[in-house]
Design a protein around this motif. Structure first.
Motif, short mmCIF file in Angstrom:
data_model
loop_
_atom_site.label_atom_id
_atom_site.label_comp_id
_atom_site.label_asym_id
_atom_site.label_seq_id
_atom_site.Cartn_x
_atom_site.Cartn_y
_atom_site.Cartn_z
N ALA A 169 11.02 -4.97 -0.09
CA ALA A 169 11.83 -6.06 0.42
C ALA A 169 12.08 -5.86 1.91
CB ALA A 169 13.16 -6.15 -0.33
N GLU A 170 12.49 -6.96 2.55
CA GLU A 170 12.82 -6.92 3.98
C GLU A 170 14.23 -6.36 4.17
OE1 GLU A 170 13.26 -10.07 7.74
OE2 GLU A 170 13.12 -10.79 5.67
N ARG A 171 14.46 -5.75 5.31
CA ARG A 171 15.80 -5.29 5.65
C ARG A 171 16.78 -6.46 5.60
NH1 ARG A 171 16.03 -2.85 11.23
NH2 ARG A 171 14.86 -4.72 11.72
N GLY A 172 17.97 -6.21 5.04
CA GLY A 172 18.99 -7.25 4.94
C GLY A 172 18.81 -8.20 3.77
N GLN A 173 17.83 -7.97 2.91
CA GLN A 173 17.54 -8.87 1.80
C GLN A 173 18.21 -8.41 0.53
OE1 GLN A 173 13.32 -9.23 1.05
NE2 GLN A 173 13.54 -10.92 -0.40
N SER A 174 18.69 -9.37 -0.28
CA SER A 174 19.19 -9.11 -1.63
C SER A 174 18.28 -9.83 -2.61
CB SER A 174 20.63 -9.61 -1.80
OG SER A 174 21.50 -8.94 -0.91
N LEU A 175 17.88 -9.17 -3.67
CA LEU A 175 16.89 -9.76 -4.58
C LEU A 175 16.99 -9.14 -5.96
CD1 LEU A 175 13.38 -8.21 -3.88
CD2 LEU A 175 15.47 -7.33 -2.86
N VAL A 229 20.98 -0.13 -5.65
CA VAL A 229 20.29 -0.62 -6.85
C VAL A 229 21.25 -0.55 -8.03
CG1 VAL A 229 18.31 -0.38 -8.37
CG2 VAL A 229 18.09 0.21 -5.95
N GLU A 230 21.44 -1.69 -8.70
CA GLU A 230 22.30 -1.77 -9.88
C GLU A 230 21.59 -2.57 -10.97
OE1 GLU A 230 25.14 -0.30 -10.24
OE2 GLU A 230 25.53 0.35 -8.18
N PRO A 231 21.89 -2.30 -12.24
CA PRO A 231 21.29 -3.10 -13.31
C PRO A 231 21.91 -4.50 -13.33
CG PRO A 231 22.89 -1.57 -14.21
CD PRO A 231 22.75 -1.22 -12.76
N ALA A 232 21.08 -5.50 -13.51
CA ALA A 232 21.57 -6.87 -13.67
C ALA A 232 21.96 -7.09 -15.14
CB ALA A 232 20.50 -7.86 -13.24
N LYS A 233 22.52 -8.25 -15.43
CA LYS A 233 22.88 -8.55 -16.82
C LYS A 233 21.65 -8.64 -17.70
CE LYS A 233 27.24 -10.97 -15.86
NZ LYS A 233 27.98 -12.24 -16.01
N GLU A 234 20.57 -9.21 -17.17
CA GLU A 234 19.34 -9.35 -17.93
C GLU A 234 18.64 -8.00 -18.06
OE1 GLU A 234 15.03 -11.67 -17.74
OE2 GLU A 234 16.64 -12.17 -16.33
N LYS A 235 18.26 -7.66 -19.27
CA LYS A 235 17.60 -6.39 -19.52
C LYS A 235 16.28 -6.32 -18.74
CE LYS A 235 16.10 -3.33 -23.28
NZ LYS A 235 15.98 -3.17 -24.75
N GLY A 236 16.06 -5.19 -18.07
CA GLY A 236 14.82 -5.01 -17.33
C GLY A 236 14.83 -5.58 -15.93
N VAL A 237 16.00 -6.04 -15.48
CA VAL A 237 16.10 -6.60 -14.13
C VAL A 237 17.12 -5.79 -13.33
CG1 VAL A 237 16.68 -8.63 -12.75
CG2 VAL A 237 15.46 -8.90 -14.92
N LEU A 238 16.76 -5.46 -12.10
CA LEU A 238 17.64 -4.71 -11.21
C LEU A 238 18.07 -5.59 -10.05
CD1 LEU A 238 15.58 -1.38 -10.97
CD2 LEU A 238 17.43 -1.92 -12.57
N SER A 239 19.33 -5.44 -9.65
CA SER A 239 19.84 -6.12 -8.46
C SER A 239 19.74 -5.16 -7.29
CB SER A 239 21.29 -6.55 -8.67
OG SER A 239 21.39 -7.50 -9.71
N VAL A 240 18.96 -5.52 -6.29
CA VAL A 240 18.67 -4.65 -5.16
C VAL A 240 19.23 -5.27 -3.89
CG1 VAL A 240 16.85 -3.58 -3.76
CG2 VAL A 240 16.62 -3.70 -6.27
N VAL A 241 19.92 -4.48 -3.10
CA VAL A 241 20.45 -4.91 -1.81
C VAL A 241 19.96 -3.92 -0.75
CG1 VAL A 241 22.51 -5.37 -0.43
CG2 VAL A 241 22.51 -5.90 -2.89
#
Length: 554
Positions: free
Chosen positions: A42-48, A72-84
């Protein structure tokens, strides 16, 4: 013969099964596995949101990141990570590990880049309908999802514009692909092709001959050749394709700096200006010899330099064998084989019987020089020559003079090639007794009521005969470790084992194994483990603390 059914034995077996089921039985939970992250950067400053491919019996999981500027944190959906990604994060690789109460995954890379990032959009196989890219200053996160897959991208270029098309896949991301990259005209005529500029990852630097639309195509063969003769693909064939007419880092120059300075080196690469703030790379402070990874907030790519002991020099032309450049003993010199057919010669004074190792690096920096190195006496008589060393295409030559004198060390390309990218670092080293430490794995488990055994291999160089004391650092709270001493002359000379102990309630986490010479300069060396599936290493292995089994239900 008639067999009679033994009811008492059958009843006992059924009762045992019933009790096993009632107590929950042996744990069937398995540690999580992580095979890939997509997008892989991901690009610097991006959340995805990032898809984590693998198996996760317990969700949400927990995540650990080796490197700054990434959350990096787990999202609610299984198998998905929230990355900042932090806005000030330096471009480069971070390593992510997922863990839960039953164990941890291996490390997987996530790349932080300086350019805007987009996702590959299918269908884009047909050269008549490629995915259209806006401004040619972008990184595409994509996947060759099936056999025969070819991903195509259309870019608009002005006459004279220099486009860098660079693939990160096998070396950085662990993708099992040997990529092939093409730049073609709008009507499909292939103008340039590359398949091995960076090992198995291709790169093309293309100058547009006229205004117009150009097609960039990527396909692959398996990194491990098989019997199939077709383009390869699959869910793990992920890549990052950078397309830019802006500055792109190819290498730094010089390739080495001494402890304490200088604070900057030159940035070298396509579209990188020769002067100004974008032409230099900052060297972090420090005095420990090591390999440094450098990046620039406004330039794509990253490069490496070495911090080395001793004097540091830069090649000065002309330096053919008849005008060899003086080189101090135990010094390092950065040079280039440029133009094609060039030979660089260095004059060095050596003493009889004093062994020196001449070590040259170019491929280690991602550069194309296939170097040949030779030593001549003052009269031009060849004394020694070497090409590759083991699996490396960088040469190393061990030389012991039979008499005092001036000698010539000559560097050339095996195939007579050359150019601005054919840079190298040549070091003169006095072989000294030393040691290194390695681990067979970067992941260990502490079972309930038992110790975790960490086997450490001691590699003794140049007859190192000292004792080495080994201990663990940075252990999770509640975990302790034994120490060990490696002594020459017995079984501990080559390997020792440390035991980690702790309660089942101790948290998991990273730690380090460090060895310290008992005598002499008390030098310290960390134990390193190869990251499975990658050429990278880590000195921060992981300890999983397994839970105690659940008590049997009454």
């Amino acid at each position: 013969m008639r067999h009679t059914l033994r009811f008492p034995r059958l009843a006992a077996s059924l009762l045992a099964i019933a009790l096993l089921v009632a107590s929950g039985g042996p744990s069937t939970a398995k540690p999580p596995t992580l095979s890939a992250l997509f997008p892989p950067g991901a690009e610097r400053g991006q959340s995805l949101s990032v898809k984590a491919s693998g198996t996760f019996d317990h969700w949400p999981v927990k995540c650990w990141v080796d490197g700054d500027g990434l959350s990096v944190e787990p999202a609610k959906e299984k198998g998905v990570l929230s990355v900042v990604v932090a806005a000030d994060a330096m471009p480069g690789v971070r390593w992510i590990r997922i863990y839960d109460r039953d164990g941890a995954t291996g490390l997987r890379p996530f790349v932080v880049g300086p350019l805007p990032e987009i996702a590959e959009a299918e269908p884009n196989d047909d050269p008549r309908t490629p995915q259209r890219i806006g401004a040619a200053r972008v990184t595409v996160n994509g996947r060759l999802a099936k056999k025969g897959d070819v991903d195509g991208f259309a870019v608009e270029l002005k006459a004279g514009a220099v486009l860098v098309a660079d693939v990160e896949a096998n070396r950085r991301l662990g993708s099992p692909m040997d990529g092939v990259l093409q730049v073609a005209s709008a009507d499909g005529f292939v103008l340039e092709q590359d398949d091995d500029a960076g090992g198995l990852d291709p790169r093309i630097v293309f100058r547009a001959p006229a205004d117009g639309s150009y097609l960039v195509r990527l396909f692959a063969f398996p990194a491990t050749p098989g019997s199939d003769i077709q383009f390869a693909g699959g869910s793990d064939y992920i890549y990052r394709l950078t397309l830019t007419t802006g500055g792109f880092l190819d290498h730094a120059f010089p390739l080495a700096v001494p402890p304490g300075g200088p604070s900057k080196v030159s940035a070298v690469g396509p579209n990188v200006p020769g002067s100004g703030p974008d032409s230099a790379l900052d060297i972090p402070p420090g005095d420990r010899p090591e390999r440094l990874t450098l990046s620039h907030p406004r330039l794509a790519g990253s490069v490496q330099v070495r911090r080395v002991p001793g004097a540091v020099a830069v090649e000065v032309e002309p330096d053919g064998i008849d005008k060899a450049q003086p080189l101090a003993d135990l010094a390092s010199v950065s040079g280039r084989i440029d133009p094609p057919g060039d030979r660089d010669a260095y004059r060095i004074a050596l003493k009889k019987g004093e062994t020196r190792v001449f070590r040259l690096e170019s491929r280690a920096f991602g550069l194309p020089l296939d170097a040949v190195m030779a030593v001549f006496d003052a009269g031009g008589k060849p004394l020694a020559e070497t090409d590759d060393v083991g699996e490396s295409r960088d040469p190393e030559l061990r030389f012991t003079p039979a008499a005092d004198g001036d000698f010539r060390v000559v560097v050339r390309d095996l195939h007579g090639r050359g150019g601005p990218r054919y840079a190298y670092l040549l070091g003169v080293i006095s072989p000294e007794p030393d040691f290194g430490l390695s681990l067979a794995a970067d992941l260990f488990e502490l079972p309930p009521g038992k110790p975790a055994k960490v086997a450490v291999t001691i590699d003794r160089h140049e007859g190192f005969a000292g004792e080495v004391e080994l201990h663990a650092e940075g252990l999770p709270a509640g975990v302790t470790s034994t120490t060990a001493v490696s002594r020459p002359g017995d079984a501990s000379a080559k390997a020792v084992t440390l035991e980690l102990q702790g309660s089942a309630t101790a948290p998991p986490g990273p730690f380090r194994i460090v060895g310290r010479a008992v005598r002499g300069d008390h030098r310290e060396r960390p134990a390193r483990a190869r990251i499975a599936g990658f050429e990278a290493e880590t000195d921060r292995p992981w300890l999983s603390v397994l839970p105690a089994p659940a008590p049997a239900k009454p």
